[in-house]
Design a protein around this motif. Structure first.
Motif, PDB file in Angstrom:
ATOM      1  N   MET A 216       0.820  -1.183   0.036  1.00 38.89           N
ATOM      2  CA  MET A 216       0.077  -0.006   0.026  1.00 38.89           C
ATOM      3  C   MET A 216       0.814   1.372   0.081  1.00 38.89           C
ATOM      4  O   MET A 216       0.303   2.202  -0.468  1.00 38.89           O
ATOM      5  CB  MET A 216      -0.883  -0.001   1.278  1.00 38.89           C
ATOM      6  N   ALA A 217       2.023   1.380   0.452  1.00 37.62           N
ATOM      7  CA  ALA A 217       2.767   2.162   0.721  1.00 37.62           C
ATOM      8  C   ALA A 217       3.504   2.648  -0.886  1.00 37.62           C
ATOM      9  O   ALA A 217       3.439   3.772  -1.240  1.00 37.62           O
ATOM     10  CB  ALA A 217       4.109   1.883   1.475  1.00 37.62           C
ATOM     11  N   GLY A 218       3.655   1.851  -1.536  1.00 35.95           N
ATOM     12  CA  GLY A 218       4.090   2.062  -2.923  1.00 35.95           C
ATOM     13  C   GLY A 218       3.050   2.356  -3.798  1.00 35.95           C
ATOM     14  O   GLY A 218       3.149   3.268  -4.562  1.00 35.95           O
ATOM     15  N   LEU A 219       1.862   1.990  -3.681  1.00 36.38           N
ATOM     16  CA  LEU A 219       0.461   2.438  -4.265  1.00 36.38           C
ATOM     17  C   LEU A 219       0.184   3.890  -3.855  1.00 36.38           C
ATOM     18  O   LEU A 219      -0.101   4.780  -4.725  1.00 36.38           O
ATOM     19  CB  LEU A 219      -0.412   1.514  -4.149  1.00 36.38           C
ATOM     20  N   PHE A 220       0.469   4.089  -2.559  1.00 30.83           N
ATOM     21  CA  PHE A 220       0.405   5.659  -1.957  1.00 30.83           C
ATOM     22  C   PHE A 220       1.308   6.473  -2.773  1.00 30.83           C
ATOM     23  O   PHE A 220       0.714   7.656  -3.263  1.00 30.83           O
ATOM     24  CB  PHE A 220       0.415   5.517  -0.719  1.00 30.83           C
ATOM     25  N   ALA A 221       2.563   5.964  -2.900  1.00 32.84           N
ATOM     26  CA  ALA A 221       3.539   6.993  -3.656  1.00 32.84           C
ATOM     27  C   ALA A 221       2.954   7.341  -5.102  1.00 32.84           C
ATOM     28  O   ALA A 221       3.120   8.209  -5.675  1.00 32.84           O
ATOM     29  CB  ALA A 221       4.812   6.401  -3.377  1.00 32.84           C
ATOM     30  N   GLY A 222       2.604   6.029  -5.746  1.00 33.54           N
ATOM     31  CA  GLY A 222       2.257   6.144  -7.250  1.00 33.54           C
ATOM     32  C   GLY A 222       1.240   7.003  -7.185  1.00 33.54           C
ATOM     33  O   GLY A 222       0.973   7.870  -8.405  1.00 33.54           O
ATOM     34  N   TYR A 223       0.112   6.952  -6.432  1.00 33.17           N
ATOM     35  CA  TYR A 223      -1.071   7.765  -6.674  1.00 33.17           C
ATOM     36  C   TYR A 223      -0.808   9.247  -6.357  1.00 33.17           C
ATOM     37  O   TYR A 223      -1.251  10.188  -6.803  1.00 33.17           O
ATOM     38  CB  TYR A 223      -2.236   7.155  -5.761  1.00 33.17           C
ATOM     39  N   VAL A 224       0.103   9.540  -5.259  1.00 32.06           N
ATOM     40  CA  VAL A 224       0.268  11.132  -4.986  1.00 32.06           C
ATOM     41  C   VAL A 224       0.917  11.639  -6.129  1.00 32.06           C
ATOM     42  O   VAL A 224       0.720  12.834  -6.483  1.00 32.06           O
ATOM     43  CB  VAL A 224       1.252  11.097  -3.814  1.00 32.06           C
ATOM     44  N   TYR A 225       2.052  10.743  -6.629  1.00 36.15           N
ATOM     45  CA  TYR A 225       2.708  11.206  -7.973  1.00 36.15           C
ATOM     46  C   TYR A 225       1.912  11.737  -9.151  1.00 36.15           C
ATOM     47  O   TYR A 225       1.825  12.473  -9.896  1.00 36.15           O
ATOM     48  CB  TYR A 225       3.827  10.167  -8.051  1.00 36.15           C
ATOM     49  N   PHE A 226       0.939  10.770  -9.056  1.00 40.42           N
ATOM     50  CA  PHE A 226      -0.128  10.912 -10.376  1.00 40.42           C
ATOM     51  C   PHE A 226      -1.178  11.891 -10.242  1.00 40.42           C
ATOM     52  O   PHE A 226      -1.630  12.415 -11.050  1.00 40.42           O
ATOM     53  CB  PHE A 226      -0.857   9.349 -10.324  1.00 40.42           C
ATOM     54  N   SER A 227      -1.302  12.102  -8.774  1.00 35.13           N
ATOM     55  CA  SER A 227      -2.829  13.354  -8.639  1.00 35.13           C
ATOM     56  C   SER A 227      -2.054  14.417  -8.561  1.00 35.13           C
ATOM     57  O   SER A 227      -2.823  15.371  -8.843  1.00 35.13           O
ATOM     58  CB  SER A 227      -3.379  12.766  -7.031  1.00 35.13           C
ATOM     59  N   LEU A 228      -0.932  14.530  -8.024  1.00 35.21           N
ATOM     60  CA  LEU A 228      -0.170  16.064  -7.658  1.00 35.21           C
ATOM     61  C   LEU A 228      -0.351  16.921  -8.693  1.00 35.21           C
ATOM     62  O   LEU A 228      -0.823  18.112  -8.612  1.00 35.21           O
ATOM     63  CB  LEU A 228       1.276  15.915  -7.054  1.00 35.21           C
ATOM     64  N   PRO A 229       0.226  16.547 -10.120  1.00 32.31           N
ATOM     65  CA  PRO A 229      -0.230  17.812 -11.190  1.00 32.31           C
ATOM     66  C   PRO A 229      -1.467  18.326 -11.312  1.00 32.31           C
ATOM     67  O   PRO A 229      -1.807  19.297 -11.700  1.00 32.31           O
ATOM     68  CB  PRO A 229       0.332  17.279 -12.212  1.00 32.31           C
ATOM     69  N   ARG A 230      -2.315  17.383 -11.026  1.00 28.81           N
ATOM     70  CA  ARG A 230      -3.826  17.756 -11.292  1.00 28.81           C
ATOM     71  C   ARG A 230      -4.369  18.714 -10.353  1.00 28.81           C
ATOM     72  O   ARG A 230      -5.012  19.660 -10.405  1.00 28.81           O
ATOM     73  CB  ARG A 230      -4.998  16.478 -11.386  1.00 28.81           C
ATOM     74  N   VAL A 231      -3.960  18.464  -9.056  1.00 27.48           N
ATOM     75  CA  VAL A 231      -4.275  19.368  -7.910  1.00 27.48           C
ATOM     76  C   VAL A 231      -3.342  20.646  -7.974  1.00 27.48           C
ATOM     77  O   VAL A 231      -4.020  21.684  -7.860  1.00 27.48           O
ATOM     78  CB  VAL A 231      -4.001  18.771  -6.622  1.00 27.48           C
ATOM     79  N   LEU A 232      -2.135  20.582  -8.359  1.00 31.09           N
ATOM     80  CA  LEU A 232      -1.509  21.672  -8.443  1.00 31.09           C
ATOM     81  C   LEU A 232      -1.672  22.719  -9.551  1.00 31.09           C
ATOM     82  O   LEU A 232      -1.566  23.838  -9.301  1.00 31.09           O
ATOM     83  CB  LEU A 232       0.059  21.457  -8.756  1.00 31.09           C
ATOM     84  N   VAL A 233      -2.156  22.308 -10.780  1.00 33.60           N
ATOM     85  CA  VAL A 233      -2.538  23.198 -11.697  1.00 33.60           C
ATOM     86  C   VAL A 233      -3.776  24.047 -11.298  1.00 33.60           C
ATOM     87  O   VAL A 233      -3.948  25.214 -11.421  1.00 33.60           O
ATOM     88  CB  VAL A 233      -3.043  22.367 -12.940  1.00 33.60           C
ATOM     89  N   THR A 234      -4.693  23.337 -10.507  1.00 28.69           N
ATOM     90  CA  THR A 234      -6.053  23.949 -10.204  1.00 28.69           C
ATOM     91  C   THR A 234      -5.706  24.920  -8.972  1.00 28.69           C
ATOM     92  O   THR A 234      -6.116  26.209  -8.932  1.00 28.69           O
ATOM     93  CB  THR A 234      -6.997  22.833  -9.465  1.00 28.69           C
TER      94      THR A 234
END
Length: 272
Positions: free
Chosen positions: A140-158
């Motif tokens: 789950m820690a690896g999946l957490f890291a991957g999801y944060v990496y994947f979601s961060l640009p979407r949040v950052l742009v907004t």
């Protein structure tokens, strides 16, 4: 009748056909498949009574909530810094931070393996330091890291767009009245970008709930809803359970998005 009204009505029929073909009919079919199993429509209750499915549901919700919280925390700090500071190389940095938007989930999972897999960068570094092999990519820690990496640009742009639209005079007025940096952030900045926080947080949550590619790439000891649906559908040929789980996942995500939309709308109205 105005020409704009006539043009709008001309598109109503194609719009209705599109919605019916790609949304209503598949949803009706999915509900029917979920009720076609041995449990009938009680298949939805079986999700809660089946220990494995219930544990998977809870784990997915907790993971999505953690990803949302971490993404918002990191995204807010970075968005505030980038929106308020101009420096050499800033456009390049922003481009690099939004680079994950170009990667599918499978590539993100592969990158997590390269970082924290059995032969990854962290494993080689920890072995070289005599600290054993650090491996967390397949959990789950690896999946957490991957999801944060994947979601961060979407949040950052907004959030960057919201911060840039925030009136600097409000913060200056608060400082002139003796408010410190923490007070200005708490009482002026964060309330001012609250609608963007809620909207981007909902997107991050929905993305984490339904993401499949990253979970599939890392799925050694990972049990989340997307993987459970895939397993029930492809390996067990349990179409009813897979359909019921799909509807449960969709309803939870839809409720979160609807709440965020309503709260963000009221926040915008209050701010205006």
């Amino acid at each position: 009748m105005h020409s704009a009204d006539r043009l709008a009505r001309m598109f109503l029929l194609p719009l209705f056909l599109f919605v019916a073909a790609f949304f209503l009919l598949p949803m009706v079919r999915l509900v029917g498949v979920a009720g076609s199993g041995p449990n009938g429509m009680a298949e939805y209750l079986a999700i809660l009574t089946n220990p494995r499915h219930f544990a998977t549901l809870v784990a997915t919700l907790l993971l999505s909530a953690a990803v949302t919280a971490a993404t918002l925390a990191i995204g807010t700090v970075v968005a505030l810094f980038l929106a308020r500071n101009r420096f050499f190389g800033r456009p390049l940095l922003v481009s690099l931070l939004t680079l994950p938007l170009a990667f599918p989930g499978v590539v993100v999972g592969f990158m997590v393996i390269l970082l924290a897999g059995r032969q990854g960068l962290l494993a080689g570094l920890s072995m070289g330091l005599g600290l054993g092999r650090w491996v967390f990519a397949y959990s789950m820690a690896g999946l957490f890291a991957g999801y944060v990496y994947f979601s961060l640009p979407r949040v950052l742009v907004t959030l960057m767009a919201a911060v840039e639209k925030l009136d600097p005079a409000l913060e200056e007025a608060a400082r002139s009245l003796g408010a410190g940096r923490t007070q200005v952030l708490r009482d002026v900045t964060l309330p001012g970008i609250a609608p963007a926080l809620m909207a981007s947080g909902a997107i991050a949550f929905a993305t984490a709930m339904g993401a499949f590619g990253t979970a599939f790439t890392l799925a050694t000891r990972i049990d989340v809803l997307a993987m459970t649906i895939y397993t029930e559908f492809t390996l067990n040929a349990n179409f009813a359970t897979a359909a019921a789980l799909s509807i449960a996942l969709g309803l939870i995500t839809w409720v979160v998005l609807a709440l965020a939309r309503n709260l963000a709308g009221s926040g915008v109205a209050a701010a205006g």
